[in-house]
Design a protein around this motif. Structure first.
Motif, PDB file in Angstrom:
ATOM      1  N   LEU A  50       0.796  -1.051   0.134  1.00  0.00           N
ATOM      2  CA  LEU A  50       0.005   0.436  -0.307  1.00  0.00           C
ATOM      3  C   LEU A  50       0.764   1.106  -0.143  1.00  0.00           C
ATOM      4  O   LEU A  50       0.588   2.176  -0.488  1.00  0.00           O
ATOM      5  N   LEU A  51       1.579   1.016   0.883  1.00  0.00           N
ATOM      6  CA  LEU A  51       2.860   2.575   1.036  1.00  0.00           C
ATOM      7  C   LEU A  51       3.598   2.948  -0.341  1.00  0.00           C
ATOM      8  O   LEU A  51       4.006   3.748  -0.793  1.00  0.00           O
ATOM      9  N   ASN A  52       4.213   1.558  -0.687  1.00  0.00           N
ATOM     10  CA  ASN A  52       4.530   1.839  -2.502  1.00  0.00           C
ATOM     11  C   ASN A  52       3.816   2.100  -3.890  1.00  0.00           C
ATOM     12  O   ASN A  52       4.363   1.817  -4.720  1.00  0.00           O
ATOM     13  N   ALA A  53       2.480   1.534  -2.958  1.00  0.00           N
ATOM     14  CA  ALA A  53       1.472   1.576  -4.441  1.00  0.00           C
ATOM     15  C   ALA A  53       1.742   3.715  -5.359  1.00  0.00           C
ATOM     16  O   ALA A  53       1.611   4.604  -4.815  1.00  0.00           O
ATOM     17  N   ASP A  54       1.509   3.338  -6.428  1.00  0.00           N
ATOM     18  CA  ASP A  54       1.404   4.578  -7.523  1.00  0.00           C
ATOM     19  C   ASP A  54      -0.203   4.949  -7.096  1.00  0.00           C
ATOM     20  O   ASP A  54      -0.565   5.145  -8.445  1.00  0.00           O
ATOM     21  N   TRP A  55      -0.590   6.065  -6.232  1.00  0.00           N
ATOM     22  CA  TRP A  55      -1.297   6.362  -6.517  1.00  0.00           C
ATOM     23  C   TRP A  55      -2.063   7.498  -7.602  1.00  0.00           C
ATOM     24  O   TRP A  55      -3.430   7.380  -7.859  1.00  0.00           O
ATOM     25  N   ASP A  56      -1.029   8.183  -8.209  1.00  0.00           N
ATOM     26  CA  ASP A  56      -1.823   8.918  -9.032  1.00  0.00           C
ATOM     27  C   ASP A  56      -2.024   7.950 -10.565  1.00  0.00           C
ATOM     28  O   ASP A  56      -3.103   8.544 -10.564  1.00  0.00           O
ATOM     29  N   ALA A  57      -1.129   7.621 -10.351  1.00  0.00           N
ATOM     30  CA  ALA A  57      -1.464   6.782 -11.608  1.00  0.00           C
ATOM     31  C   ALA A  57      -2.598   5.390 -11.593  1.00  0.00           C
ATOM     32  O   ALA A  57      -3.497   5.382 -12.482  1.00  0.00           O
ATOM     33  N   LEU A  58      -3.186   5.163 -10.020  1.00  0.00           N
ATOM     34  CA  LEU A  58      -4.194   4.147 -10.106  1.00  0.00           C
ATOM     35  C   LEU A  58      -5.626   5.268  -9.819  1.00  0.00           C
ATOM     36  O   LEU A  58      -7.052   4.715 -10.996  1.00  0.00           O
ATOM     37  N   ASN A  85      -2.935  11.531  -0.379  1.00  0.00           N
ATOM     38  CA  ASN A  85      -3.063  13.060   0.404  1.00  0.00           C
ATOM     39  C   ASN A  85      -1.989  12.196   1.328  1.00  0.00           C
ATOM     40  O   ASN A  85      -1.511  13.155   2.155  1.00  0.00           O
ATOM     41  N   PHE A  86      -3.071  11.852   2.096  1.00  0.00           N
ATOM     42  CA  PHE A  86      -2.801  10.864   3.580  1.00  0.00           C
ATOM     43  C   PHE A  86      -0.734  10.701   3.123  1.00  0.00           C
ATOM     44  O   PHE A  86       0.058  11.098   4.226  1.00  0.00           O
ATOM     45  N   LEU A  87      -0.694   9.925   2.598  1.00  0.00           N
ATOM     46  CA  LEU A  87      -0.072   9.009   1.989  1.00  0.00           C
ATOM     47  C   LEU A  87       1.049   9.711   1.751  1.00  0.00           C
ATOM     48  O   LEU A  87       2.957   9.846   1.777  1.00  0.00           O
ATOM     49  N   SER A  88       1.007  11.291   1.211  1.00  0.00           N
ATOM     50  CA  SER A  88       1.522  12.103   0.739  1.00  0.00           C
ATOM     51  C   SER A  88       2.569  12.423   1.914  1.00  0.00           C
ATOM     52  O   SER A  88       3.912  13.421   1.253  1.00  0.00           O
ATOM     53  N   GLN A  89       1.963  12.392   3.373  1.00  0.00           N
ATOM     54  CA  GLN A  89       2.987  13.746   3.858  1.00  0.00           C
ATOM     55  C   GLN A  89       3.981  12.699   4.692  1.00  0.00           C
ATOM     56  O   GLN A  89       3.389  11.690   5.423  1.00  0.00           O
ATOM     57  N   GLN A  90       4.907  13.221   4.189  1.00  0.00           N
ATOM     58  CA  GLN A  90       6.286  12.392   5.302  1.00  0.00           C
ATOM     59  C   GLN A  90       5.497  12.426   7.366  1.00  0.00           C
ATOM     60  O   GLN A  90       6.236  11.280   8.037  1.00  0.00           O
ATOM     61  N   HIS A  91       5.183  13.402   7.344  1.00  0.00           N
ATOM     62  CA  HIS A  91       4.590  12.632   9.410  1.00  0.00           C
ATOM     63  C   HIS A  91       4.371  11.983   9.547  1.00  0.00           C
ATOM     64  O   HIS A  91       4.511  10.629   9.908  1.00  0.00           O
ATOM     65  N   ASN A  92       3.099  11.374   8.533  1.00  0.00           N
ATOM     66  CA  ASN A  92       2.050  10.387   8.656  1.00  0.00           C
ATOM     67  C   ASN A  92       3.284   8.568   8.179  1.00  0.00           C
ATOM     68  O   ASN A  92       3.252   8.161   9.264  1.00  0.00           O
ATOM     69  N   ARG A  93       3.850   9.134   7.459  1.00  0.00           N
ATOM     70  CA  ARG A  93       4.872   7.604   6.880  1.00  0.00           C
ATOM     71  C   ARG A  93       5.551   7.999   8.152  1.00  0.00           C
ATOM     72  O   ARG A  93       6.122   6.393   8.151  1.00  0.00           O
ATOM     73  N   ASP A  94       5.896   8.941   8.750  1.00  0.00           N
ATOM     74  CA  ASP A  94       7.314   8.503  10.223  1.00  0.00           C
ATOM     75  C   ASP A  94       6.598   7.796  11.193  1.00  0.00           C
ATOM     76  O   ASP A  94       7.102   6.987  11.807  1.00  0.00           O
ATOM     77  N   VAL A  95       4.880   8.186  11.104  1.00  0.00           N
ATOM     78  CA  VAL A  95       4.284   7.599  12.217  1.00  0.00           C
ATOM     79  C   VAL A  95       4.040   6.400  12.194  1.00  0.00           C
ATOM     80  O   VAL A  95       4.395   5.329  13.054  1.00  0.00           O
ATOM     81  N   ILE A  96       3.610   5.700  11.129  1.00  0.00           N
ATOM     82  CA  ILE A  96       3.623   4.540  10.111  1.00  0.00           C
ATOM     83  C   ILE A  96       4.674   3.486   9.879  1.00  0.00           C
ATOM     84  O   ILE A  96       4.639   2.992  11.050  1.00  0.00           O
ATOM     85  N   GLU A  97       5.848   4.202  10.077  1.00  0.00           N
ATOM     86  CA  GLU A  97       7.185   3.340  10.204  1.00  0.00           C
ATOM     87  C   GLU A  97       7.032   3.329  11.731  1.00  0.00           C
ATOM     88  O   GLU A  97       7.893   2.379  11.538  1.00  0.00           O
ATOM     89  N   GLN A  98       7.341   3.842  12.436  1.00  0.00           N
ATOM     90  CA  GLN A  98       7.421   4.202  14.021  1.00  0.00           C
ATOM     91  C   GLN A  98       6.302   2.362  14.366  1.00  0.00           C
ATOM     92  O   GLN A  98       6.791   1.814  14.981  1.00  0.00           O
ATOM     93  N   LEU A  99       5.128   2.812  13.779  1.00  0.00           N
ATOM     94  CA  LEU A  99       4.265   1.696  13.749  1.00  0.00           C
ATOM     95  C   LEU A  99       4.659   0.377  13.671  1.00  0.00           C
ATOM     96  O   LEU A  99       4.903  -1.121  14.477  1.00  0.00           O
ATOM     97  N   ARG A 100       5.454   0.078  12.422  1.00  0.00           N
ATOM     98  CA  ARG A 100       5.065  -0.930  12.120  1.00  0.00           C
ATOM     99  C   ARG A 100       6.963  -1.514  12.631  1.00  0.00           C
ATOM    100  O   ARG A 100       6.676  -2.900  13.115  1.00  0.00           O
ATOM    101  N   LYS A 101       7.766  -0.538  13.337  1.00  0.00           N
ATOM    102  CA  LYS A 101       8.413  -1.344  13.504  1.00  0.00           C
ATOM    103  C   LYS A 101       8.257  -1.794  15.281  1.00  0.00           C
ATOM    104  O   LYS A 101       9.204  -2.256  16.124  1.00  0.00           O
ATOM    105  N   SER A 102       7.547  -1.736  15.504  1.00  0.00           N
ATOM    106  CA  SER A 102       6.889  -1.657  17.334  1.00  0.00           C
ATOM    107  C   SER A 102       6.248  -2.867  17.043  1.00  0.00           C
ATOM    108  O   SER A 102       5.663  -3.335  17.813  1.00  0.00           O
ATOM    109  N   GLY A 103       6.399  -3.159  16.161  1.00  0.00           N
ATOM    110  CA  GLY A 103       5.026  -4.290  16.221  1.00  0.00           C
ATOM    111  C   GLY A 103       3.546  -4.159  15.909  1.00  0.00           C
ATOM    112  O   GLY A 103       3.112  -5.348  15.661  1.00  0.00           O
TER     113      GLY A 103
END
Length: 376
Positions: free
Chosen positions: A220-228, A267-285
């Protein structure tokens, strides 16, 4: 009118507010008045510097009714909605979907103005289901600067039983229970995790569609949303044309998810702040790394209807439902002739009796897991 400032609400909605030279209205001195949204600002032709008529709507909320055009000064300036969140700590992109009048900050996981609402939604029963993390506790965690994002809930240097026990109405046992409840939510299924993120327009059903389509958080994070989005709109237009001519339709792109919802996710995933939080959640399991099991080929469980009854040995009712829905199947609330399988645990009751009466296949937890893995 001295200025027009923008306030960010708990859900990210941006509201223009008129800052006024003090005026006595309905028994009180008014210095602020809502302008609701940009459309109303334009419809009423409100400019900074204008003289305006103000009333207290319902005798409570002051609002600008209209402008006195003949009193507009030469240096009056037209209001423009900011392109970034006005909160200096956030500055995320501001979006406006075509069907809506409201502009919204897209920094949902990071924006200070949305912090409490984001945490309450993340912890809610249909999201991560963190028992004990209610409004009063969230207020203390945010106001005390202990928790800023959902990822902080899983950071034991920031949030632990000792720090919780120091809060009002939190004894050691209660604090330990909250930490245990947070830990219990780790390895959440993707659909539940996506819903918990609080992406605008992404409810439970849309989250399930996205989880089935992409299979993993990375996908989901790597998807090309504009193309979709472009392809989604192209297929929709082409299928409209084909329907008029009786031609075969193209397979839809993300059926059940419209271009506006896709744009909201983008739009949500285009914000680095949101991606940073998602990555932290992923690393936490907090979310499972692996993709859910692929839908069994050969039609053995595709589009089947299940009914759950009784208490299963290991899986909760929600976990069993998520497993089934990850396969693209349906979980119904009652047994009928359209039911394909009944999954029964202890104290199954009337649903099991109804299944036996109708000759419907009955599975235990192990049988369900074997079926979903394609082993039977």
């Amino acid at each position: 009118m001295l200025a027009i400032e923008v306030q960010v609400g708990r859900t990210g909605a941006l509201t223009p507010v008129a800052r006024l030279k003090p005026v006595f209205v309905g028994g009180v001195t008014v210095t602020n008045a809502t302008l609701h949204n940009l459309d109303q600002v334009r419809d009423k032709d409100v400019w900074v510097g204008d003289t305006v008529i103000v009333r207290r709507a319902g005798d409570v909320i002051p609002e600008v009714v209209r402008v006195v055009p003949e009193k507009r000064p030469a240096d009056a300036t037209e209001f423009q909605m900011p392109g970034q969140c006005p909160d200096p700590e956030c500055k995320s992109k501001v979006e406006r979907l075509e069907s809506e009048a409201v502009y919204r900050c897209t920094g949902g996981l990071y924006c200070p103005a949305q912090r409490k609402q984001a945490l309450l939604h993340f912890a809610s029963r249909r999201a991560m289901d963190i028992e004990g993390l209610g409004e009063k506790l969230v207020d203390q965690l945010v106001d005390g600067g202990i928790v800023h994002t959902p990822a902080d809930l899983y950071d034991r240097q920031k949030l632990n039983a000792a720090s919780l026990a120091e809060l009002e109405r939190m004894a050691e046992k209660s604090a330990a229970n909250v930490i245990a409840a947070i830990e219990k939510t780790k390895s959440s299924y993707l659909a539940r995790f996506l819903f918990a993120l609080g992406i605008y327009h992404v409810g439970e059903e849309v989250a399930k569609i996205l989880a089935r389509h992409f299979g993993s958080l990375e996908g989901l994070l790597n998807a090309d949303w504009d193309a979709l989005i472009v392809e989604k709109e192209r297929v929709q237009k082409e299928n409209t044309r084909r329907r008029t001519k009786g031609g075969a339709l193209l397979d839809p792109i993300l059926p059940g998810v419209g271009p506006e919802i896709m744009q909201s996710v983008a739009n949500f995933l285009s914000q680095q702040h949101n991606r940073d939080v998602i990555e932290q959640l992923r690393k936490s399991g907090a979310v499972r790394e692996e993709s859910p099991p692929s839908v069994v080929q050969g039609g053995s469980v595709i589009c089947k209807t299940f009914v759950l009854t009784g208490t299963l040995p290991k899986l909760s009712r929600d976990e069993a439902k998520e497993l089934i829905e990850a396969q693209g199947c349906k979980v119904a609330g009652s047994v009928s002739r359209k039911t394909d399988y009944v999954v029964a645990g202890t104290e199954a009751g009337a649903k099991l009796a109804k299944a036996e009466e109708l000759g419907i296949s009955v599975l235990d937890e192990a049988g369900l897991l074997e079926l979903l893995k394609g082993k039977r």
